[in-house]
Scaffold this motif. Structure first.
Motif, mmCIF file in Angstrom:
data_model
loop_
_atom_site.group_PDB
_atom_site.id
_atom_site.type_symbol
_atom_site.label_atom_id
_atom_site.label_comp_id
_atom_site.label_asym_id
_atom_site.label_seq_id
_atom_site.Cartn_x
_atom_site.Cartn_y
_atom_site.Cartn_z
ATOM 1 N N UNK A 194 14.463 85.921 27.108
ATOM 2 C CA UNK A 194 14.818 86.002 25.697
ATOM 3 C C UNK A 194 13.851 85.185 24.846
ATOM 4 N N UNK A 224 8.215 88.047 18.631
ATOM 5 C CA UNK A 224 8.867 88.830 17.571
ATOM 6 C C UNK A 224 8.228 88.675 16.204
ATOM 7 N N UNK A 240 6.993 94.048 23.492
ATOM 8 C CA UNK A 240 8.348 93.554 23.751
ATOM 9 C C UNK A 240 8.841 93.901 25.157
ATOM 10 N N UNK A 268 9.672 91.957 14.907
ATOM 11 C CA UNK A 268 11.073 92.344 14.797
ATOM 12 C C UNK A 268 11.670 91.719 13.552
ATOM 13 N N UNK A 270 16.561 90.853 15.251
ATOM 14 C CA UNK A 270 16.384 89.883 16.333
ATOM 15 C C UNK A 270 17.688 89.120 16.581
ATOM 16 N N UNK A 326 19.968 91.151 18.705
ATOM 17 C CA UNK A 326 19.601 91.110 20.121
ATOM 18 C C UNK A 326 20.077 89.797 20.727
ATOM 19 N N UNK A 327 19.851 88.728 19.996
ATOM 20 C CA UNK A 327 20.276 87.416 20.480
ATOM 21 C C UNK A 327 21.779 87.402 20.741
ATOM 22 N N UNK A 331 23.708 89.755 21.453
ATOM 23 C CA UNK A 331 24.088 90.620 22.581
ATOM 24 C C UNK A 331 23.577 90.101 23.911
ATOM 25 N N UNK A 332 22.736 89.086 23.861
ATOM 26 C CA UNK A 332 21.990 88.722 25.077
ATOM 27 C C UNK A 332 22.812 87.953 26.099
ATOM 28 N N UNK A 333 23.959 87.461 25.695
ATOM 29 C CA UNK A 333 24.811 86.757 26.657
ATOM 30 C C UNK A 333 26.065 87.585 26.929
ATOM 31 N N UNK A 346 12.603 97.294 13.955
ATOM 32 C CA UNK A 346 13.173 97.155 15.295
ATOM 33 C C UNK A 346 12.051 96.937 16.316
ATOM 34 N N UNK A 347 12.464 96.536 17.516
ATOM 35 C CA UNK A 347 11.486 96.376 18.600
ATOM 36 C C UNK A 347 11.218 97.718 19.272
ATOM 37 N N UNK A 365 22.967 98.343 25.354
ATOM 38 C CA UNK A 365 23.400 97.570 24.202
ATOM 39 C C UNK A 365 22.237 96.905 23.477
ATOM 40 N N UNK A 366 21.113 96.735 24.174
ATOM 41 C CA UNK A 366 19.998 96.080 23.486
ATOM 42 C C UNK A 366 19.230 97.045 22.582
ATOM 43 N N UNK A 367 19.369 98.314 22.798
ATOM 44 C CA UNK A 367 18.855 99.290 21.826
ATOM 45 C C UNK A 367 19.872 99.444 20.699
#
Lengths: 349, 349, 349, 349
Positions: free
Chosen positions: A16, A23, A240, B11, B16, B19-20, B22-24, B207-208, B239-241
């Motif tokens: 991450x 980014x 990315x 991004x 961003x 994404x953060x 959702x990352x956990x 977006x990325x 979920x990251x998209x």
């Protein structure tokens, strides 16, 4: 609490952080960025070999593109009958290959045995142009039963493949988990053992969406860029994906994540097999536990909100439990405790 | 400083952050997560219509999958001769479609004109089974020349398409830039004007790696899930998209980003056209500036490290300059100043 | 003397006469001729059902085109593991289908059993989009072991197919041989039993190069003309294929030819099985004899110039002997006599 | 009386006799017969070069298979915009190639000019992986406008092709008509001029269904047998295709037939152009006459039962008239007389 798959996990913090670092600012698109170059350099170093490396976002894409580059449209790839390429990719290899074929071979532990492969190839007959032509072999490291191929096993398969003029592909969506289980060099279970192309997974081991197709003979990768672009798998903001792979391979993160996941699986297996009526289907070597649970335990765990995939067989429940880089010891212990309570006739929690 | 493309940007901070967030934790894979469901709901609300929405990671995938779902393998899609699907996707539509064909039609401003389309369709003759069959029309919003299609222009094209039994696809990789330029409702330039499927871009606008294929008739999307999976475009950690798309569509971020990029393009165009010897090729409506620069200016800017793509024509230099959500006013002004200095016979900086 | 295959034979005189009759004068191309229309009319009458009929020049083309019209690219067709579509067409069905899959199922006598089909379909699981989707079933009449499917057997298979939403295809390259063996109406073992599409062979039974794809639901044949043309299988001088089919179906020629070939096979089987050490692998119902010959007999026959295909197994020789419309009783008797001489320790002739 | 196409004709007597001769007795299937071998030997002699020759039943199959063997799936073939491969094969080349592309180039007389080809190739830009890749050039001898390419013209095209790394394919469905018009050696307008693969037509010039794909570099033909089988184009009773080709090439039959057809076309053109209001579109070199007829003449001829294809343009009628090996002088004269009568205000007959 989710043991359904290692793809239910999030993003490894180090990965991450790499996305975060990438980014801002600008970078040339389509892989013309420094991170993408660095991923290839890292792979060359880690695998101790010249490589051509192509980042993509999914394992299915990696496998299908890699196989298509190893086979003519009338080619057949041989693999274990449980292989992901055969049963879980909705025909992506056939599609990308232009109508190729996948032939599954039975074998213990989700593993293709060299002898079984030789046998299958021997039965092809000599029917010439009427037959599709054997072109490649694919093995999955770790296997779909959570077992690992040793370097010797891979070399034996590679010998059969070479003897029949076939390329050897490795689906390494859980390559890191196998690698740390074997405690060997990455080269030992890839090119040194005869693997031509490795699809190195990162998504299941801490990335968001990152896999790398690694050719150990870069000369054979000439067409790959066209296949990837044409498949819609060349990301414009490639950095990315590359950032994820770069962090994944830096400072042994991929190994540390895999070791953790494997340890959690071992802990889970140990805890569960101590319970009455619980039976392991396969020895646990990587990060997957295949286990028969008493129906009351399986149903009770699901009812209590634990997430995992029952395998759909009747009576005692055959389930797959997968651990990840992010699985907590406490989660494992809680799962074991709940299973134990259910096995003892109590409620899950 | 990079004006080469909006895909050289990073991004958007809001994206961003998503994404953060959702990352956990864990989430069910392959789109079985709440974020993916929310993206579809957001699209339904924003477009004021029932929709089926499929997130993918690249614009090429979005276009190729969408077109394949609208055409038989012997179908022909008509588009402007500069369309990305024709010139920049290495045959992805042909590949995903099973050997379809793309017919480019000339037209001003990178735009397909309804009359030119009608003319091309009228010339097909009636050669029956010997001909590939007209099946779809594709337009790009904003066009490859940075112009936008008005609702009336789209409706006119749709009328020709409908009259010939063809589906209408919109490549919306810069849809937001066109939308804010037109200052209308998203519905006005999509289904209300006759668009059947929109490929909504987010990557170029902050977006990325996130695009959404939006069917305005969900019943026609039944096969799409198989095409997507089979194409390797169903991400396991979807979920990251979806997180990117969710943030993109929340709180008008997509519109704010696009407005900024468009403003920067307008500022850039205004500054450059005030210089001697500089000529705009097309009016600037979205976030792209197509301009002829004196050779000394173009070469000097490149030599000074400004990044952009010369279009390769001799003599005066025809270049494309693209602004993004992240382009700074100061960057635009620095570029203009450097161009001005070069035009005046001085050095770039 | 050639028992290698029924495709080593020449042209049935009546069919040759039809080619001759068509060889002068002019006719509109691509099937716009009266003979092609008459073939469809004959099929409708013979099969007692509305039909759409498409002549093609090879059985592989017939099967591949028919299957492609019954399945999406992600479809799976189930068949017996010995089926021609699986083992003898170099992947034509996969190619024409756009990357479809063929799943072979074991079964006695080269025949797919309804129960085995149901079992295979039941094991598919419910893995949704990750799986290729069951789409069709294909059976071969007569089977690759020379056995025939009864109307009841076909109906049982069709019931399983219907229950799973699958289409039923029949590879009828030796349909006539099966039909006369069963002594029933063509309808009884096709549409009345649940067959959707029949590939009716003529080449092996007296034509030079003529097969007919017969849809029993003409509405499902709408796309077929495009597939055929695009596959290069629409002959310009179509009348020369249609003339063959027309003569084939006229005056019961197809039945007479098949009866003769079947009688020759029965005679051959009777003669051979009377010899010491000779064992039939399957009861002889159509025009193929599968038989184990003592090695000395098999090798001696080949050495004496008799042509047939050994099946490549060690020790006693497993061979296939095929009779045709043109096989002479004297040839059969000579073969038997030679085998008898060899079995008795003498020379073949 | 049929001038619609040379594919409305029947079978040349010599070719019919060859089919007759092959129609009895047995022969090994799939091209393992002596006739197929003899066709290859004849081609080697006639073309004065080592060749690999593959008989197929249709010109579309020949072209599509040949092109697929010269191009990767992301390849582009350049041809004249009127080429049969582009407009008359329902996308067969795209299908067999796995999603290739055909780019048509304008040019007088249905002919691709070397300069126009060079120009088109020069405009491709250098967009790398985003572009489909130029891979082959295809020319049609005689052209779709009935004109022939001289050896020098072919060599000029080949030089451009070679300079760009492209293969050169010749669609020779009317190769014999062009050859006799040029009165040169077959080698002069094929490999000596730089042609890599020739699809030699026989169907339009007296065969029932026979074309030959001829590789002048047999080493490049290694994969062809798989493509042909997989495409359903390997006939089991191949000898009936080969017999046609064998007779076609024996005793100069192909040249005699072509000379006759060309003479008939010349006679037709001469007769028609003597009439008021009749204008030739192209000089008549082979066996096609493209002519503008007064509406009254065109409509009157059709009404009187003469068969030909109007080209669908308004006002004066633009029609194509094709002669064949079997066209009688009396038929030509009758057509001219009828046209003359109509032109003079009388009835056709």
């Amino acid at each position: 609490m989710n043991f359904a798959s290692d793809n239910t996990a999030g993003i490894s913090p180090e990965i991450f952080a790499a996305i975060a670092a990438a980014s801002t600012g600008t970078a040339m698109p389509y892989g013309g960025d420094p991170l993408t170059a660095r991923v290839e350099a890292r792979c060359a170093e880690i695998f101790e070999h010249a490589v051509a490396v192509f980042p993509v976002a999914t394992g299915t894409a990696a496998n299908a593109l890699a196989l298509a580059s190893l086979m003519p449209p009338w080619g057949v790839v041989y693999c274990h009958e449980s292989a992901h390429i055969l049963g879980d990719e909705c025909g992506a290899p056939e599609f990308f290959g232009g109508g190729t074929r996948i032939t599954g071979i039975a074998g213990a532990d989700g593993k293709l045995a060299a002898a079984a492969l030789a046998d299958a190839l021997g039965q092809r007959g000599t029917h010439g142009v009427h037959h599709m032509q054997a072109a490649a072999v694919s093995i999955t490291q770790a296997s779909e039963a959570g077992r690992v191929y040793t370097a010797a096993e891979i070399a034996a398969i590679a010998a059969v493949a070479r003897g029949n003029g076939l390329a050897l592909h490795m689906d390494g969506s859980r390559f890191a988990n196998a690698l740390v289980a074997l405690d060997c060099a990455p080269a030992d279970i890839t090119w040194r053992a005869g693997v031509d192309v490795l699809c190195l997974g990162a998504t299941k081991n801490g990335a968001a969406c990152a896999e790398a197709v690694i050719f150990f003979d870069p000369a054979k990768a000439a067409d790959f860029v066209f296949r990837r672009k044409r498949g819609g798998h060349l990301l414009s903001k490639m950095r990315f994906i590359s950032a994820q792979l770069d962090a994944y391979l830096a400072d042994d993160l991929w190994l540390r994540n895999a070791r953790h996941a494997n340890r959690m699986a071992a802990r889970l297996a140990a805890g569960l097999t101590a319970l009455p009526g619980v039976r392991l289907r396969y020895p646990v070597e990587a990060n997957e536990v295949f286990v028969d649970l008493p129906e009351r335990v399986s149903d009770g765990l699901l009812a209590a909100g634990f997430e995992f995939y029952p395998r759909g067989e009747a009576g005692d429940r055959f389930v797959r439990l997968v651990t990840a880089f992010s699985t907590l010891e406490a989660e494992v212990d809680e799962f074991i405790a709940a299973a134990g309570a259910l096995a003892a006739g109590r409620t899950a929690r």
